[in-house]
Design a protein around this motif. Structure first.
Motif, short mmCIF file in Angstrom:
data_model
loop_
_atom_site.label_atom_id
_atom_site.label_comp_id
_atom_site.label_asym_id
_atom_site.label_seq_id
_atom_site.Cartn_x
_atom_site.Cartn_y
_atom_site.Cartn_z
N THR A 1 0.84 -1.20 0.00
CA THR A 1 0.00 0.00 0.00
C THR A 1 0.88 1.26 0.00
O THR A 1 2.10 1.18 0.08
CB THR A 1 -0.88 0.04 1.26
OG1 THR A 1 -0.02 0.11 2.40
CG2 THR A 1 -1.76 -1.20 1.37
N ARG A 2 0.21 2.41 -0.04
CA ARG A 2 0.92 3.70 0.08
C ARG A 2 1.81 3.73 1.31
O ARG A 2 2.95 4.19 1.26
CB ARG A 2 -0.10 4.82 0.25
CG ARG A 2 -0.75 5.32 -1.01
CD ARG A 2 -1.79 6.36 -0.58
NE ARG A 2 -2.37 7.09 -1.69
CZ ARG A 2 -3.26 6.59 -2.53
NH1 ARG A 2 -3.64 5.33 -2.41
NH2 ARG A 2 -3.75 7.32 -3.51
N ALA A 3 1.26 3.26 2.43
CA ALA A 3 2.01 3.29 3.69
C ALA A 3 3.28 2.47 3.60
O ALA A 3 4.33 2.87 4.12
CB ALA A 3 1.12 2.78 4.83
N ASP A 4 3.22 1.32 2.91
CA ASP A 4 4.41 0.47 2.75
C ASP A 4 5.44 1.15 1.88
O ASP A 4 6.65 1.10 2.16
CB ASP A 4 4.03 -0.87 2.11
CG ASP A 4 3.04 -1.66 2.96
OD1 ASP A 4 3.26 -1.74 4.17
OD2 ASP A 4 2.06 -2.16 2.38
N VAL B 1 9.35 2.36 3.00
CA VAL B 1 10.61 2.05 2.32
C VAL B 1 11.39 3.34 2.03
O VAL B 1 12.61 3.39 2.19
CB VAL B 1 10.39 1.24 1.02
CG1 VAL B 1 11.71 0.92 0.35
CG2 VAL B 1 9.63 -0.05 1.31
N ILE B 2 10.67 4.38 1.61
CA ILE B 2 11.32 5.67 1.34
C ILE B 2 11.92 6.23 2.63
O ILE B 2 13.06 6.70 2.66
CB ILE B 2 10.33 6.67 0.69
CG1 ILE B 2 9.93 6.17 -0.71
CG2 ILE B 2 10.92 8.07 0.61
CD1 ILE B 2 8.74 6.89 -1.32
N ARG C 1 8.50 10.17 8.10
CA ARG C 1 7.36 9.38 7.61
C ARG C 1 6.39 10.26 6.85
O ARG C 1 5.85 9.87 5.81
CB ARG C 1 6.64 8.71 8.78
CG ARG C 1 7.37 7.48 9.24
CD ARG C 1 6.82 6.90 10.52
NE ARG C 1 7.76 5.92 11.03
CZ ARG C 1 7.86 4.69 10.54
NH1 ARG C 1 7.07 4.29 9.58
NH2 ARG C 1 8.75 3.86 11.03
N ALA C 2 6.14 11.46 7.40
CA ALA C 2 5.19 12.39 6.76
C ALA C 2 5.70 12.82 5.38
O ALA C 2 4.96 12.81 4.40
CB ALA C 2 4.96 13.60 7.65
N PHE D 1 9.78 3.90 -5.62
CA PHE D 1 8.33 3.76 -5.82
C PHE D 1 8.02 2.66 -6.83
O PHE D 1 7.29 1.71 -6.54
CB PHE D 1 7.76 5.12 -6.27
CG PHE D 1 6.28 5.15 -6.50
CD1 PHE D 1 5.41 5.52 -5.50
CD2 PHE D 1 5.76 4.81 -7.75
CE1 PHE D 1 4.03 5.55 -5.72
CE2 PHE D 1 4.38 4.84 -7.98
CZ PHE D 1 3.52 5.21 -6.96
N PHE D 2 8.58 2.77 -8.04
CA PHE D 2 8.24 1.80 -9.09
C PHE D 2 8.93 0.45 -8.86
O PHE D 2 8.38 -0.60 -9.19
CB PHE D 2 8.57 2.36 -10.47
CG PHE D 2 7.64 3.48 -10.86
CD1 PHE D 2 6.32 3.21 -11.18
CD2 PHE D 2 8.06 4.80 -10.84
CE1 PHE D 2 5.43 4.24 -11.50
CE2 PHE D 2 7.19 5.83 -11.17
CZ PHE D 2 5.88 5.55 -11.49
#
Lengths: 99, 92
Positions: free
Chosen positions: A9-12, A16-17, A25-26, B29-30
């Motif tokens: 998901t977006r949260a996952d 990672v980022i 996190r934000a 992301f990708f």
């Protein structure tokens, strides 16, 4: 059978980022949103979105056609519309690969 | 829009970030999406859409040049289903 893994998901992605880039996190979640927003906006403007190495999000214009309500069997016109499709790049196809 | 144009608009909104940092974020992301699909998993991005994979059975195809029958092995292919929100936004 393929090993079963959960849904990303977006949260996952933000996680990672956060971990790899050291952004908060934000901030990480905001970057995920920004990528998706910019892609959506381009598609809304009628542009295809091509990400080399990943794939192409392609817009297709569909003409009006006659459909049928599957429950009642009544014929109804399906209005002309624009639809979004995805063509995976050869690299992504190869990665997803043999099964 | 191509990848480099996406990098440009992200750079404009995030002037505090270096170009190489933005590129790394987009790559993550990708790449994470591709990795999850390669593992046989699913990716769900509400509003945008969901990525999954589908099994294609083996079939007999034909070499378009020679007309010769060839066996195409079964394989797993990426699949994308657009989300409700984007479907509606494309038809406003």
């Amino acid at each position: 059978m393929m090993r079963s893994v959960g849904t990303l998901t977006r949260a996952d992605l933000a996680e990672v980022i956060n971990r790899k880039m050291g952004f908060s996190r934000a901030e990480s979640l905001a970057m995920v949103e920004a990528i998706l927003d910019h892609m959506c906006e381009a598609l809304e403007r009628g542009e295809n979105v091509k990400i080399s190495g990943f794939g192409t999000f392609l817009l297709r214009d569909k003409n009006e056609r006659i459909g049928r309500n599957p429950k009642t069997g009544v014929e109804v016109p399906i209005t002309p519309r624009r639809v979004l499709t995805f063509r995976a790049s050869q690299i992504l196809k190869d990665r997803v690969g043999q099964g | 829009m191509i990848r480099s144009e996406l990098l440009q608009v992200l750079a404009k909104d995030n002037s505090e970030l270096r170009a190489d940092e933005i590129e790394q974020v987009v790559d993550i992301f990708f790449d994470e999406i591709a990795q999850r699909l390669a593992e046989g998993g699913r990716v769900e991005l509400r509003g945008f859409g969901a990525f999954s994979t589908r099994q294609r059975e083996a079939r007999t195809g034909r070499n378009p040049r020679s007309g010769e029958a060839v066996t195409v092995p079964s394989k797993r292919v990426p699949y994308f289903k657009p989300g409700k929100e984007i479907r509606e936004r494309l038809n406003k």
